[in-house]
Scaffold this motif. Structure first.
Motif, PDB file in Angstrom:
ATOM      1  N   ALA A 285       0.841  -1.213   0.000  1.00  0.00           N
ATOM      2  CA  ALA A 285       0.000   0.000   0.000  1.00  0.00           C
ATOM      3  C   ALA A 285       0.871   1.256   0.000  1.00  0.00           C
ATOM      4  CB  ALA A 285      -0.931  -0.015   1.207  1.00  0.00           C
ATOM      5  N   ALA A 286       1.960   1.209   0.763  1.00  0.00           N
ATOM      6  CA  ALA A 286       2.871   2.366   0.806  1.00  0.00           C
ATOM      7  C   ALA A 286       3.558   2.537  -0.554  1.00  0.00           C
ATOM      8  CB  ALA A 286       3.903   2.174   1.918  1.00  0.00           C
ATOM      9  N   TYR A 287       3.844   1.413  -1.203  1.00  0.00           N
ATOM     10  CA  TYR A 287       4.484   1.464  -2.529  1.00  0.00           C
ATOM     11  C   TYR A 287       3.569   2.206  -3.520  1.00  0.00           C
ATOM     12  CZ  TYR A 287       6.692  -0.234  -6.848  1.00  0.00           C
ATOM     13  OH  TYR A 287       7.312  -0.310  -8.076  1.00  0.00           O
ATOM     14  N   ILE A 288       2.284   1.827  -3.529  1.00  0.00           N
ATOM     15  CA  ILE A 288       1.328   2.483  -4.442  1.00  0.00           C
ATOM     16  C   ILE A 288       1.214   3.971  -4.094  1.00  0.00           C
ATOM     17  CG2 ILE A 288      -1.090   2.525  -5.216  1.00  0.00           C
ATOM     18  CD1 ILE A 288      -1.142  -0.547  -4.688  1.00  0.00           C
ATOM     19  N   SER A 289       1.194   4.255  -2.784  1.00  0.00           N
ATOM     20  CA  SER A 289       1.108   5.663  -2.346  1.00  0.00           C
ATOM     21  C   SER A 289       2.336   6.441  -2.835  1.00  0.00           C
ATOM     22  CB  SER A 289       1.020   5.747  -0.819  1.00  0.00           C
ATOM     23  OG  SER A 289      -0.025   4.928  -0.344  1.00  0.00           O
ATOM     24  N   TRP A 290       3.502   5.817  -2.739  1.00  0.00           N
ATOM     25  CA  TRP A 290       4.744   6.456  -3.223  1.00  0.00           C
ATOM     26  C   TRP A 290       4.657   6.694  -4.736  1.00  0.00           C
ATOM     27  CZ3 TRP A 290       9.360   2.928  -4.646  1.00  0.00           C
ATOM     28  CH2 TRP A 290      10.374   3.672  -5.238  1.00  0.00           C
ATOM     29  N   LYS A 291       4.245   5.653  -5.466  1.00  0.00           N
ATOM     30  CA  LYS A 291       4.180   5.774  -6.928  1.00  0.00           C
ATOM     31  C   LYS A 291       3.149   6.809  -7.370  1.00  0.00           C
ATOM     32  CE  LYS A 291       7.475   3.099  -7.855  1.00  0.00           C
ATOM     33  NZ  LYS A 291       8.656   3.511  -8.617  1.00  0.00           N
ATOM     34  N   ARG A 292       2.149   7.054  -6.516  1.00  0.00           N
ATOM     35  CA  ARG A 292       1.161   8.101  -6.833  1.00  0.00           C
ATOM     36  C   ARG A 292       1.634   9.483  -6.369  1.00  0.00           C
ATOM     37  NH1 ARG A 292      -5.117   6.289  -6.130  1.00  0.00           N
ATOM     38  NH2 ARG A 292      -5.103   4.597  -7.655  1.00  0.00           N
ATOM     39  N   GLY A 293       2.829   9.546  -5.818  1.00  0.00           N
ATOM     40  CA  GLY A 293       3.382  10.837  -5.402  1.00  0.00           C
ATOM     41  C   GLY A 293       2.876  11.312  -4.048  1.00  0.00           C
ATOM     42  N   LEU A 294       2.282  10.391  -3.279  1.00  0.00           N
ATOM     43  CA  LEU A 294       1.734  10.790  -1.972  1.00  0.00           C
ATOM     44  C   LEU A 294       2.774  10.653  -0.856  1.00  0.00           C
ATOM     45  CD1 LEU A 294      -1.676   8.970  -2.459  1.00  0.00           C
ATOM     46  CD2 LEU A 294      -1.280  11.430  -2.566  1.00  0.00           C
ATOM     47  N   LEU A 295       3.698   9.745  -1.043  1.00  0.00           N
ATOM     48  CA  LEU A 295       4.797   9.554  -0.070  1.00  0.00           C
ATOM     49  C   LEU A 295       6.114   9.810  -0.782  1.00  0.00           C
ATOM     50  CD1 LEU A 295       4.327   6.140   1.817  1.00  0.00           C
ATOM     51  CD2 LEU A 295       3.814   8.422   2.679  1.00  0.00           C
ATOM     52  N   ASP A 296       7.120  10.267  -0.030  1.00  0.00           N
ATOM     53  CA  ASP A 296       8.481  10.366  -0.596  1.00  0.00           C
ATOM     54  C   ASP A 296       9.091   8.979  -0.683  1.00  0.00           C
ATOM     55  OD1 ASP A 296       8.201  13.046  -0.392  1.00  0.00           O
ATOM     56  OD2 ASP A 296       9.363  13.230   1.479  1.00  0.00           O
ATOM     57  N   GLU A 297      10.081   8.869  -1.542  1.00  0.00           N
ATOM     58  CA  GLU A 297      10.817   7.605  -1.655  1.00  0.00           C
ATOM     59  C   GLU A 297      11.406   7.207  -0.294  1.00  0.00           C
ATOM     60  OE1 GLU A 297      13.687   7.696  -4.759  1.00  0.00           O
ATOM     61  OE2 GLU A 297      14.316   5.631  -4.423  1.00  0.00           O
ATOM     62  N   ASP A 298      11.982   8.204   0.415  1.00  0.00           N
ATOM     63  CA  ASP A 298      12.604   7.910   1.727  1.00  0.00           C
ATOM     64  C   ASP A 298      11.578   7.376   2.714  1.00  0.00           C
ATOM     65  OD1 ASP A 298      14.876   8.874   0.734  1.00  0.00           O
ATOM     66  OD2 ASP A 298      14.919  10.731   1.928  1.00  0.00           O
ATOM     67  N   GLU A 299      10.398   7.995   2.684  1.00  0.00           N
ATOM     68  CA  GLU A 299       9.344   7.542   3.612  1.00  0.00           C
ATOM     69  C   GLU A 299       8.947   6.105   3.292  1.00  0.00           C
ATOM     70  OE1 GLU A 299       6.721  11.396   4.822  1.00  0.00           O
ATOM     71  OE2 GLU A 299       6.588  10.777   2.733  1.00  0.00           O
ATOM     72  N   PHE A 300       8.805   5.829   1.990  1.00  0.00           N
ATOM     73  CA  PHE A 300       8.449   4.467   1.609  1.00  0.00           C
ATOM     74  C   PHE A 300       9.500   3.465   2.096  1.00  0.00           C
ATOM     75  CE2 PHE A 300       9.337   0.969  -1.284  1.00  0.00           C
ATOM     76  CZ  PHE A 300       8.263   0.157  -0.937  1.00  0.00           C
ATOM     77  N   TYR A 301      10.763   3.774   1.824  1.00  0.00           N
ATOM     78  CA  TYR A 301      11.800   2.798   2.210  1.00  0.00           C
ATOM     79  C   TYR A 301      11.942   2.689   3.726  1.00  0.00           C
ATOM     80  CZ  TYR A 301      13.090   1.490  -2.471  1.00  0.00           C
ATOM     81  OH  TYR A 301      13.050   0.947  -3.726  1.00  0.00           O
ATOM     82  N   GLU A 302      11.639   3.770   4.434  1.00  0.00           N
ATOM     83  CA  GLU A 302      11.667   3.665   5.904  1.00  0.00           C
ATOM     84  C   GLU A 302      10.593   2.673   6.372  1.00  0.00           C
ATOM     85  OE1 GLU A 302      12.102   6.477   9.714  1.00  0.00           O
ATOM     86  OE2 GLU A 302      10.221   6.794   8.670  1.00  0.00           O
ATOM     87  N   ILE A 303       9.400   2.810   5.800  1.00  0.00           N
ATOM     88  CA  ILE A 303       8.304   1.898   6.184  1.00  0.00           C
ATOM     89  C   ILE A 303       8.716   0.454   5.909  1.00  0.00           C
ATOM     90  CG2 ILE A 303       5.957   1.149   5.559  1.00  0.00           C
ATOM     91  CD1 ILE A 303       5.308   4.164   5.119  1.00  0.00           C
ATOM     92  N   ARG A 304       9.264   0.228   4.724  1.00  0.00           N
ATOM     93  CA  ARG A 304       9.652  -1.139   4.384  1.00  0.00           C
ATOM     94  C   ARG A 304      10.771  -1.636   5.306  1.00  0.00           C
ATOM     95  NH1 ARG A 304      13.238  -3.546  -0.401  1.00  0.00           N
ATOM     96  NH2 ARG A 304      14.730  -2.297   0.763  1.00  0.00           N
ATOM     97  N   ASP A 305      11.810  -0.834   5.451  1.00  0.00           N
ATOM     98  CA  ASP A 305      13.002  -1.342   6.133  1.00  0.00           C
ATOM     99  C   ASP A 305      12.791  -1.514   7.636  1.00  0.00           C
ATOM    100  OD1 ASP A 305      14.116  -1.424   3.680  1.00  0.00           O
ATOM    101  OD2 ASP A 305      15.258   0.441   3.875  1.00  0.00           O
ATOM    102  N   MET A 306      11.903  -0.715   8.216  1.00  0.00           N
ATOM    103  CA  MET A 306      11.643  -0.863   9.660  1.00  0.00           C
ATOM    104  C   MET A 306      11.062  -2.239   9.982  1.00  0.00           C
ATOM    105  SD  MET A 306      12.806   1.328  11.477  1.00  0.00           S
ATOM    106  CE  MET A 306      13.859   2.624  10.872  1.00  0.00           C
ATOM    107  N   ASN A 307      10.408  -2.857   9.011  1.00  0.00           N
ATOM    108  CA  ASN A 307       9.882  -4.203   9.256  1.00  0.00           C
ATOM    109  C   ASN A 307      10.984  -5.142   9.749  1.00  0.00           C
ATOM    110  OD1 ASN A 307       7.326  -3.550   8.516  1.00  0.00           O
ATOM    111  ND2 ASN A 307       7.224  -4.848   6.696  1.00  0.00           N
ATOM    112  N   VAL A 308      12.165  -4.979   9.193  1.00  0.00           N
ATOM    113  CA  VAL A 308      13.257  -5.910   9.512  1.00  0.00           C
ATOM    114  C   VAL A 308      13.554  -5.866  11.018  1.00  0.00           C
ATOM    115  CG1 VAL A 308      15.668  -6.501   9.043  1.00  0.00           C
ATOM    116  CG2 VAL A 308      14.200  -5.625   7.196  1.00  0.00           C
TER     117      VAL A 308
END
Ligand code: GLY
Length: 373
Positions: A285-308
């Motif tokens: 969902a964050a990926y789609i939001s990023w691709k639609r210009g709603l989130l920054d790339e950094d914000e998207f990768y933070e969301i993903r990477d924090m999972n680890v």
């Protein structure tokens, strides 16, 4: 919701309901306070049946039975085999049988001691026995403490359909003993963290940042950090379910991460924990939001990477991305043929969108698919 209200720790959270009495969610660090609350609810003089499962019974049933026995006229117990496979009408039938043989009437209570499966089954039995009796939630997993024990969704699976038969039936009380989280198996704890982070990412950026700053304490299961986090999540859930108790509007926001998450969960035959699938789903969902210009790339990768750091996945394997997208269409979250997808306007601000295309979803799912990366 207003941040001001949540700057101090709240260990009693009152949930207003439409047409029913409000109920309290109480956060404690033991079961010692349970008799006081049951007495306050009017349990003395009435029967209580504690419903639990085969995982929780050896850990906590005796302790809870002892706590409850002083404030009820009669205490019965019913334990079923742990696991989603028990979430059936047949288990509910066995509970009815137990209650009938023990002479339960409309003023008596059920008490759900366990995780989401126990809470959902017990709640459904309470919703339907004698057209509805009161029930108390004593959730023992992180997932059930922050999500399923609050808001009155009850039900069982029917054939292969998850939560297909159910009812809204609000608990009379939710008693959360945060200390039980210390015995929770690692993967169930991580699963709860998936739902916990979901609240932050979708509804409260400050809480999300707090969770990241306190990752060490949370992962060490420090009581203070857990109590704060559970309280914040319960307050966020209260805010949503008070506005939309029957899931006709904003309650769908709680499904952030669930469209793709449920599809993966189902195609993996429920071998992956629910919250881990939600964590994959919110990355999509964050990926789609990023691709639609709603989130920054950094914000998207933070969301993903924090999972680890929280023991949550950032990819899956063994499934085709096309199958995952096809499976999202069989989800309950459809409205007039469109998927109600939850996207992010920005971090901490989710919205419902019915325009996500198959192609957008496929791209997001491919990003997560280790076999196709
Ligand atoms: N777990 C989502 C809801 O309560 O609506």
């Amino acid at each position: 919701m207003k941040k001001k209200q949540r700057q101090e720790l709240q260990t009693v959270i009152t949930v207003k309901t439409k047409g029913n009495a409000p109920y309290d969610i109480v956060l404690k660090d033991s079961f010692d306070g349970l008799p006081e609350y049951l007495t306050g609810l009017g349990c003395p003089g009435h029967r209580i049946c504690i419903v639990t499962d085969s995982n929780i019974a050896p850990l906590y049933l005796e302790e809870v039975r002892a706590a409850v026995s002083g404030c009820a006229a009669q205490v019965e117990t019913f334990a079923f085999a742990a696991g989603e496979a028990s979430k059936t009408l047949d288990t509910v039938r066995q509970i009815y049988e137990k209650l009938i043989l023990a002479g339960f009437d409309r003023k008596d209570y059920l008490l759900a001691l366990g995780g989401g499966v126990v809470g959902d089954i017990t709640g459904f039995a309470a919703a339907t026995f004698l057209r509805g009796i009161r029930f108390i939630q004593v959730p023992t997993t992180l997932l059930s403490q922050i999500d399923s024990s609050v808001g009155g969704k009850t039900g069982v699976d029917f054939d292969q359909y998850k939560n297909m038969v159910g009812a809204f039936h609000q608990p009379a009380h939710v008693y959360i003993n945060v200390s039980v989280l210390r015995t929770l198996p690692e993967e169930q704890f991580a699963s709860g963290m998936g739902e916990l982070l979901k609240y932050g990412i979708s509804l409260d950026a400050d809480f999300y940042e707090w969770a990241i700053d306190h990752m060490g304490e949370l992962e060490e299961r420090e009581p203070e950090a857990l109590t704060w986090a559970v309280s914040q999540c319960c307050q966020l859930k209260r805010y949503i379910v008070e506005k939309d108790p029957t899931d006709l509007g904003d309650r769908a926001l709680l499904n952030f991460g669930h469209t793709v998450g449920h599809a993966i969960e189902k195609l993996k035959n429920f071998e992956l924990q629910h919250g881990a699938c939600v964590a994959l789903g919110y990355v999509a969902a964050a990926y789609i939001s990023w691709k639609r210009g709603l989130l920054d790339e950094d914000e998207f990768y933070e969301i993903r990477d924090m999972n680890v750091g929280f023991g949550l996945p950032i990819s899956f394997d063994g499934l085709s991305s096309e199958d995952v997208v096809a499976a999202t269409k069989k989800d309950k979250k459809m409205e007039a043929g469109h998927i109600k997808f939850i996207l992010l306007k920005k971090l901490g601000r989710a919205f419902i969108d019915t325009s996500v295309s198959e192609q957008e979803m496929l791209e997001a799912v491919r990003f997560l698919n280790a076999d196709e990366a």
